[in-house]
Design a protein around this motif. Sequence first.
Motif, PDB file in Angstrom:
ATOM      1  N   LEU A  33      16.303  -6.910   5.282  1.00 33.11           N
ATOM      2  CA  LEU A  33      16.301  -6.374   3.819  1.00 33.11           C
ATOM      3  C   LEU A  33      16.829  -5.007   3.521  1.00 33.11           C
ATOM      4  O   LEU A  33      17.395  -4.583   2.603  1.00 33.11           O
ATOM      5  CB  LEU A  33      14.786  -6.431   3.204  1.00 33.11           C
ATOM      6  N   ALA A  34      16.290  -4.163   4.448  1.00 33.01           N
ATOM      7  CA  ALA A  34      16.794  -2.626   4.533  1.00 33.01           C
ATOM      8  C   ALA A  34      18.265  -2.572   4.610  1.00 33.01           C
ATOM      9  O   ALA A  34      18.748  -1.562   3.784  1.00 33.01           O
ATOM     10  CB  ALA A  34      15.928  -2.065   5.524  1.00 33.01           C
ATOM     11  N   GLY A  35      18.725  -3.280   5.290  1.00 33.99           N
ATOM     12  CA  GLY A  35      20.110  -3.527   5.562  1.00 33.99           C
ATOM     13  C   GLY A  35      20.898  -3.785   4.328  1.00 33.99           C
ATOM     14  O   GLY A  35      22.172  -3.502   4.453  1.00 33.99           O
ATOM     15  N   GLU A  36      20.323  -4.372   3.310  1.00 35.61           N
ATOM     16  CA  GLU A  36      20.962  -4.785   2.089  1.00 35.61           C
ATOM     17  C   GLU A  36      20.392  -3.968   1.020  1.00 35.61           C
ATOM     18  O   GLU A  36      20.386  -4.241  -0.080  1.00 35.61           O
ATOM     19  CB  GLU A  36      20.204  -6.312   1.831  1.00 35.61           C
ATOM     20  N   ASN A  37      20.068  -2.770   1.536  1.00 29.77           N
ATOM     21  CA  ASN A  37      19.608  -1.495   0.380  1.00 29.77           C
ATOM     22  C   ASN A  37      18.296  -2.063  -0.403  1.00 29.77           C
ATOM     23  O   ASN A  37      18.323  -1.525  -1.548  1.00 29.77           O
ATOM     24  CB  ASN A  37      20.618  -1.229  -0.597  1.00 29.77           C
ATOM     25  N   LEU A  38      17.254  -3.050   0.595  1.00 28.01           N
ATOM     26  CA  LEU A  38      16.219  -3.082  -0.402  1.00 28.01           C
ATOM     27  C   LEU A  38      14.930  -2.680   0.436  1.00 28.01           C
ATOM     28  O   LEU A  38      14.857  -3.272   1.667  1.00 28.01           O
ATOM     29  CB  LEU A  38      16.273  -4.603  -0.423  1.00 28.01           C
ATOM     30  N   LEU A  39      13.976  -2.220  -0.104  1.00 31.48           N
ATOM     31  CA  LEU A  39      12.618  -2.012   0.553  1.00 31.48           C
ATOM     32  C   LEU A  39      11.531  -2.287  -0.412  1.00 31.48           C
ATOM     33  O   LEU A  39      11.774  -2.338  -1.590  1.00 31.48           O
ATOM     34  CB  LEU A  39      12.294  -0.333   0.746  1.00 31.48           C
ATOM     35  N   PHE A  40      10.347  -2.651   0.226  1.00 31.43           N
ATOM     36  CA  PHE A  40       8.991  -3.035  -0.716  1.00 31.43           C
ATOM     37  C   PHE A  40       8.232  -1.709  -0.406  1.00 31.43           C
ATOM     38  O   PHE A  40       8.101  -1.320   0.844  1.00 31.43           O
ATOM     39  CB  PHE A  40       8.545  -4.475  -0.137  1.00 31.43           C
ATOM     40  N   VAL A  41       7.626  -1.040  -1.186  1.00 34.81           N
ATOM     41  CA  VAL A  41       6.804  -0.051  -1.084  1.00 34.81           C
ATOM     42  C   VAL A  41       5.714  -0.309  -1.962  1.00 34.81           C
ATOM     43  O   VAL A  41       5.668  -0.671  -3.181  1.00 34.81           O
ATOM     44  CB  VAL A  41       7.359   1.441  -1.799  1.00 34.81           C
ATOM     45  N   VAL A  42       4.538   0.186  -1.261  1.00 36.54           N
ATOM     46  CA  VAL A  42       3.189   0.050  -2.264  1.00 36.54           C
ATOM     47  C   VAL A  42       3.021   0.965  -3.146  1.00 36.54           C
ATOM     48  O   VAL A  42       3.253   2.232  -2.869  1.00 36.54           O
ATOM     49  CB  VAL A  42       1.880   0.223  -1.158  1.00 36.54           C
ATOM     50  N   HIS A  43       2.822   0.590  -4.464  1.00 38.67           N
ATOM     51  CA  HIS A  43       2.903   1.388  -5.430  1.00 38.67           C
ATOM     52  C   HIS A  43       1.284   1.873  -5.885  1.00 38.67           C
ATOM     53  O   HIS A  43       0.951   2.849  -5.840  1.00 38.67           O
ATOM     54  CB  HIS A  43       3.276   0.551  -6.828  1.00 38.67           C
ATOM     55  N   SER A  44       0.395   0.669  -5.582  1.00 44.95           N
ATOM     56  CA  SER A  44      -0.912   1.063  -5.853  1.00 44.95           C
ATOM     57  C   SER A  44      -1.955  -0.041  -5.218  1.00 44.95           C
ATOM     58  O   SER A  44      -1.295  -1.088  -4.641  1.00 44.95           O
ATOM     59  CB  SER A  44      -1.397   0.985  -7.338  1.00 44.95           C
ATOM     60  N   SER A  45      -2.994   0.636  -4.569  1.00 44.52           N
ATOM     61  CA  SER A  45      -3.779  -0.369  -3.726  1.00 44.52           C
ATOM     62  C   SER A  45      -5.211  -0.154  -4.084  1.00 44.52           C
ATOM     63  O   SER A  45      -5.621   0.996  -4.647  1.00 44.52           O
ATOM     64  CB  SER A  45      -3.844  -0.278  -2.196  1.00 44.52           C
ATOM     65  N   GLU A  46      -6.075  -1.306  -4.011  1.00 48.38           N
ATOM     66  CA  GLU A  46      -7.514  -1.254  -4.115  1.00 48.38           C
ATOM     67  C   GLU A  46      -8.071  -2.029  -2.933  1.00 48.38           C
ATOM     68  O   GLU A  46      -7.594  -3.227  -2.762  1.00 48.38           O
ATOM     69  CB  GLU A  46      -7.886  -1.564  -5.464  1.00 48.38           C
ATOM     70  N   ALA A  47      -9.043  -1.559  -2.527  1.00 48.30           N
ATOM     71  CA  ALA A  47      -9.894  -2.337  -1.434  1.00 48.30           C
ATOM     72  C   ALA A  47     -11.421  -2.401  -1.423  1.00 48.30           C
ATOM     73  O   ALA A  47     -12.072  -1.250  -1.987  1.00 48.30           O
ATOM     74  CB  ALA A  47      -9.613  -1.692   0.071  1.00 48.30           C
ATOM     75  N   ARG A  48     -12.197  -3.468  -1.044  1.00 47.95           N
ATOM     76  CA  ARG A  48     -13.521  -3.392  -1.258  1.00 47.95           C
ATOM     77  C   ARG A  48     -14.048  -3.911   0.046  1.00 47.95           C
ATOM     78  O   ARG A  48     -13.475  -4.982   0.592  1.00 47.95           O
ATOM     79  CB  ARG A  48     -13.814  -4.404  -2.107  1.00 47.95           C
ATOM     80  N   TYR A  49     -14.870  -3.265   0.573  1.00 45.49           N
ATOM     81  CA  TYR A  49     -15.182  -3.509   1.908  1.00 45.49           C
ATOM     82  C   TYR A  49     -16.560  -4.136   2.044  1.00 45.49           C
ATOM     83  O   TYR A  49     -17.560  -3.619   1.326  1.00 45.49           O
ATOM     84  CB  TYR A  49     -15.566  -2.300   2.879  1.00 45.49           C
ATOM     85  N   HIS A  50     -16.987  -5.383   2.604  1.00 46.55           N
ATOM     86  CA  HIS A  50     -18.115  -6.130   2.608  1.00 46.55           C
ATOM     87  C   HIS A  50     -18.856  -6.034   4.074  1.00 46.55           C
ATOM     88  O   HIS A  50     -20.080  -6.097   3.720  1.00 46.55           O
ATOM     89  CB  HIS A  50     -17.864  -7.534   2.406  1.00 46.55           C
ATOM     90  N   ALA A  51     -18.353  -6.195   5.168  1.00 52.26           N
ATOM     91  CA  ALA A  51     -18.948  -6.168   6.170  1.00 52.26           C
ATOM     92  C   ALA A  51     -17.962  -5.479   7.438  1.00 52.26           C
ATOM     93  O   ALA A  51     -16.784  -5.699   7.147  1.00 52.26           O
ATOM     94  CB  ALA A  51     -19.194  -7.506   6.554  1.00 52.26           C
TER      95      ALA A  51
END
Length: 155
Positions: free
Chosen positions: A54-72
């Motif tokens: 995909l990078a060779g096709e001039n395409l990347l996926f980047v994280v714009h935002s994240s949220e996480a919740r931890y349980h154990a």
Amino acid sequence: MRAQNRLEPFAHRCRVYYEDTDAGGVVYYVNYLKFMERARTERLRELGFAQSALAGENLLFVVHSSEARYHAPARLDDELLISAQVTELNRASLRFKQQVWRAADTTLLCEGQFLVACVRADSFKPRAIPEALRTAFADVSGAGKHLEQEIKRGS
């Protein structure tokens, strides 16, 4: 576009290594984000799309935002199952819901949501998700929504 389908759930398996743990012997909180990143990458690979190609096709996926919740906590040598379910598919972004489970006892350890943007590799400007990728994501966007039930059933 809201996601829905009837395909089998996707889960990436990985093991907790010493390098993943903190001084208390549990997985350091930020490493759950790494595990989830790997699951998203493996989800792409399972659909037939390698990040390097995909990078060779001039395409990347980047994280714009994240949220996480931890349980154990996860601990050294635990086997983990990490889901990567697309819950929203937009013109230039995807929203993933992800969960991290301990395989041995089906305990939910962490869950999160990630907005991932599609950008041009050369400029980091937004670009539309190519049709082949859109189709692949649309076909599997609901996969994994029953992962919790599958894990608890021991599948």
